[in-house]
Design an enzyme around this catalytic site. Structure first.
Site, PDB file in Angstrom:
ATOM      1  N   ASN A 146     -59.670   3.755 -99.360  1.00  0.00           N
ATOM      2  CA  ASN A 146     -60.036   4.653-100.462  1.00  0.00           C
ATOM      3  C   ASN A 146     -61.398   4.186-100.967  1.00  0.00           C
ATOM      4  O   ASN A 146     -61.490   3.171-101.642  1.00  0.00           O
ATOM      5  CB  ASN A 146     -58.988   4.570-101.584  1.00  0.00           C
ATOM      6  CG  ASN A 146     -59.442   5.300-102.835  1.00  0.00           C
ATOM      7  OD1 ASN A 146     -60.214   6.248-102.760  1.00  0.00           O
ATOM      8  ND2 ASN A 146     -58.960   4.863-103.995  1.00  0.00           N
ATOM      9  N   LYS A 190     -63.368   5.463-103.104  1.00  0.00           N
ATOM     10  CA  LYS A 190     -63.706   5.758-104.512  1.00  0.00           C
ATOM     11  C   LYS A 190     -65.115   6.361-104.565  1.00  0.00           C
ATOM     12  O   LYS A 190     -65.484   7.097-103.662  1.00  0.00           O
ATOM     13  CB  LYS A 190     -63.584   4.498-105.368  1.00  0.00           C
ATOM     14  CG  LYS A 190     -62.288   3.737-105.106  1.00  0.00           C
ATOM     15  CD  LYS A 190     -62.015   2.675-106.112  1.00  0.00           C
ATOM     16  CE  LYS A 190     -60.797   1.874-105.664  1.00  0.00           C
ATOM     17  NZ  LYS A 190     -60.172   1.131-106.737  1.00  0.00           N
ATOM     18  N   HIS A 221     -54.173   9.072-107.823  1.00  0.00           N
ATOM     19  CA  HIS A 221     -54.621   7.676-107.943  1.00  0.00           C
ATOM     20  C   HIS A 221     -54.670   7.289-109.418  1.00  0.00           C
ATOM     21  O   HIS A 221     -55.002   8.116-110.272  1.00  0.00           O
ATOM     22  CB  HIS A 221     -55.993   7.525-107.287  1.00  0.00           C
ATOM     23  CG  HIS A 221     -56.406   6.110-107.114  1.00  0.00           C
ATOM     24  ND1 HIS A 221     -56.941   5.372-108.146  1.00  0.00           N
ATOM     25  CD2 HIS A 221     -56.331   5.279-106.043  1.00  0.00           C
ATOM     26  CE1 HIS A 221     -57.192   4.150-107.701  1.00  0.00           C
ATOM     27  NE2 HIS A 221     -56.822   4.062-106.432  1.00  0.00           N
ATOM     28  N   GLU A 223     -56.769   5.770-111.086  1.00  0.00           N
ATOM     29  CA  GLU A 223     -58.062   6.016-111.745  1.00  0.00           C
ATOM     30  C   GLU A 223     -58.175   7.473-112.175  1.00  0.00           C
ATOM     31  O   GLU A 223     -58.770   7.774-113.209  1.00  0.00           O
ATOM     32  CB  GLU A 223     -59.212   5.614-110.808  1.00  0.00           C
ATOM     33  CG  GLU A 223     -59.305   4.093-110.685  1.00  0.00           C
ATOM     34  CD  GLU A 223     -59.881   3.603-109.371  1.00  0.00           C
ATOM     35  OE1 GLU A 223     -60.506   4.397-108.644  1.00  0.00           O
ATOM     36  OE2 GLU A 223     -59.688   2.410-109.069  1.00  0.00           O
ATOM     37  N   GLU A 256     -48.916   1.491-105.979  1.00  0.00           N
ATOM     38  CA  GLU A 256     -50.101   0.759-106.414  1.00  0.00           C
ATOM     39  C   GLU A 256     -49.927   0.296-107.857  1.00  0.00           C
ATOM     40  O   GLU A 256     -50.197   1.062-108.798  1.00  0.00           O
ATOM     41  CB  GLU A 256     -51.332   1.665-106.331  1.00  0.00           C
ATOM     42  CG  GLU A 256     -51.646   2.143-104.939  1.00  0.00           C
ATOM     43  CD  GLU A 256     -53.134   2.373-104.753  1.00  0.00           C
ATOM     44  OE1 GLU A 256     -53.680   1.787-103.821  1.00  0.00           O
ATOM     45  OE2 GLU A 256     -53.747   3.106-105.542  1.00  0.00           O
ATOM     46  N   GLY A 271     -58.249  -3.186-107.937  1.00  0.00           N
ATOM     47  CA  GLY A 271     -59.634  -3.551-108.230  1.00  0.00           C
ATOM     48  C   GLY A 271     -59.765  -4.809-109.076  1.00  0.00           C
ATOM     49  O   GLY A 271     -60.841  -5.115-109.583  1.00  0.00           O
ATOM     50  N   SER A 296     -55.620  -4.590-104.306  1.00  0.00           N
ATOM     51  CA  SER A 296     -56.304  -5.805-103.854  1.00  0.00           C
ATOM     52  C   SER A 296     -55.788  -6.311-102.508  1.00  0.00           C
ATOM     53  O   SER A 296     -55.791  -7.515-102.248  1.00  0.00           O
ATOM     54  CB  SER A 296     -56.227  -6.897-104.925  1.00  0.00           C
ATOM     55  OG  SER A 296     -56.836  -6.452-106.129  1.00  0.00           O
TER      56      SER A 296
HETATM   57  C1  PEP Z   1     -57.227   1.591-104.455  1.00  0.00           C
HETATM   58  O1  PEP Z   1     -58.316   2.061-104.762  1.00  0.00           O
HETATM   59  O2  PEP Z   1     -56.303   2.347-104.194  1.00  0.00           O
HETATM   60  C2  PEP Z   1     -57.076   0.132-104.408  1.00  0.00           C
HETATM   61  C3  PEP Z   1     -55.908  -0.361-104.099  1.00  0.00           C
HETATM   62  O3  PEP Z   1     -58.195  -0.614-104.692  1.00  0.00           O
HETATM   63  P1  PEP Z   1     -58.374  -2.195-104.399  1.00  0.00           P
HETATM   64  O4  PEP Z   1     -57.915  -2.433-102.998  1.00  0.00           O
HETATM   65  O5  PEP Z   1     -59.831  -2.438-104.592  1.00  0.00           O
HETATM   66  O6  PEP Z   1     -57.521  -2.922-105.396  1.00  0.00           O
END
Ligand code: PEP
Length: 252
Positions: free
Chosen positions: A9, A11, A95, A97, A167, A173, A213
């Site tokens: 992803n 972003k 997501h 975000e 998630e 992040g 992460s």
């Molecule tokens: C994501 O954007 O779905 C995500 C899991 O980001 P990250 O791996 O940077 O934590």
């Protein structure tokens, strides 16, 4: 056997030129690593470059959002038909975000999921608890509720095109990864919600990813868990070597 899916992803990162460059570099690194599906979900403006660069490779292209209406006065939005015609196969929906910054709700996640599935897209539906919700002991309740809300009016047949990404919001992040046991447990709650809606057979066949992460250092341990069928990867999907290492962990 459910499919392992490793999805990036991106972003709001990468330009069209950088997208083409990245995918051309990545393609030989992941060629033939077919024990998992490999997906890059990219910003809308990067989709044509991504689809072109991924032609003839085992990399599939996804979008990061889709609107739930077919067309009309929705300035700035993109429909499912626009995505499919552009060569997109997957779309990330709900997501954290988007829930946090763009007023996404469980209802709009559901509407977007239905629009994506009805257009033949594969939906990567994101669910996850905040740290506060976890500390209050609501993780199971919240994950089951979000999962069921997202999948309302989805048919058992359409579940073949649904991937759910657990998630935990506190792990996205932040560099803080859920432990492999926490990831397995969260994914298990999601699978239990799918079983309650569609039965055990559909639940067993549904791909449930972990995201938060995930990186080259922790992917193998996370992916070894019985309920973890892949990853949705933010930061580490922006580096060809780190993303390839996660693909390798899924192919081990
Ligand atoms: C994501 O954007 O779905 C995500 C899991 O980001 P990250 O791996 O940077 O934590």
């Amino acid at each position: 056997m459910r499919k392992t899916v490793i999805a990036g992803n991106w972003k709001m990162n990468m330009t069209p030129a950088k997208t083409a460059e990245f995918i051309k570099a990545l393609a030989p690194m992941v060629a033939g690593k077919d024990k998992c599906d490999i997906v890059l979900c990219v910003p809308a403006i990067d989709i044509p470059a991504a689809v072109e660069a991924a032609k003839g490779t085992n990399i599939k292209i996804g979008a990061e959002n889709v609107h739930f209406k077919a067309s009309g006065a929705y300035t700035g939005e993109i429909s499912a038909e626009m995505l499919t015609e552009a060569g997109v196969e997957y779309v990330v929906i709900g997501h954290s975000e988007r829930r946090q910054y763009f007023a996404e709700t469980d209802q709009t996640v559901n509407l977007r999921t239905l629009a994506a599935l009805n257009a033949g897209l594969k939906a990567i539906v994101c669910v996850g608890e905040t740290l506060e919700q976890r500390e209050l002991g609501y993780t199971e309740t919240l994950l089951k509720f979000q999962t069921k809300m997202a999948l309302t009016n989805v048919t058992a047949e359409q579940m073949k095109n649904v991937i759910i990404a657990y998630e935990p919001v506190w792990a996205i992040g932040t560099g803080v990864t859920a432990t492999a046991d926490q990831a397995d447990e969260g994914n298990g709650y999601v699978r239990a919600a799918v079983a309650e809606m569609f039965g055990a057979e559909v639940a067993e066949a549904t791909t449930v990813q972990y995201g938060g992460s995930m990186n080259d250092g922790n992917a193998a341990e996370l992916l070894a868990k019985v309920n973890v069928d892949g990853g949705l990867i933010g930061g580490a999907s922006l580096k060809t070597d780190k993303f390839t290492a996660i693909v390798d962990a899924a192919n081990a």
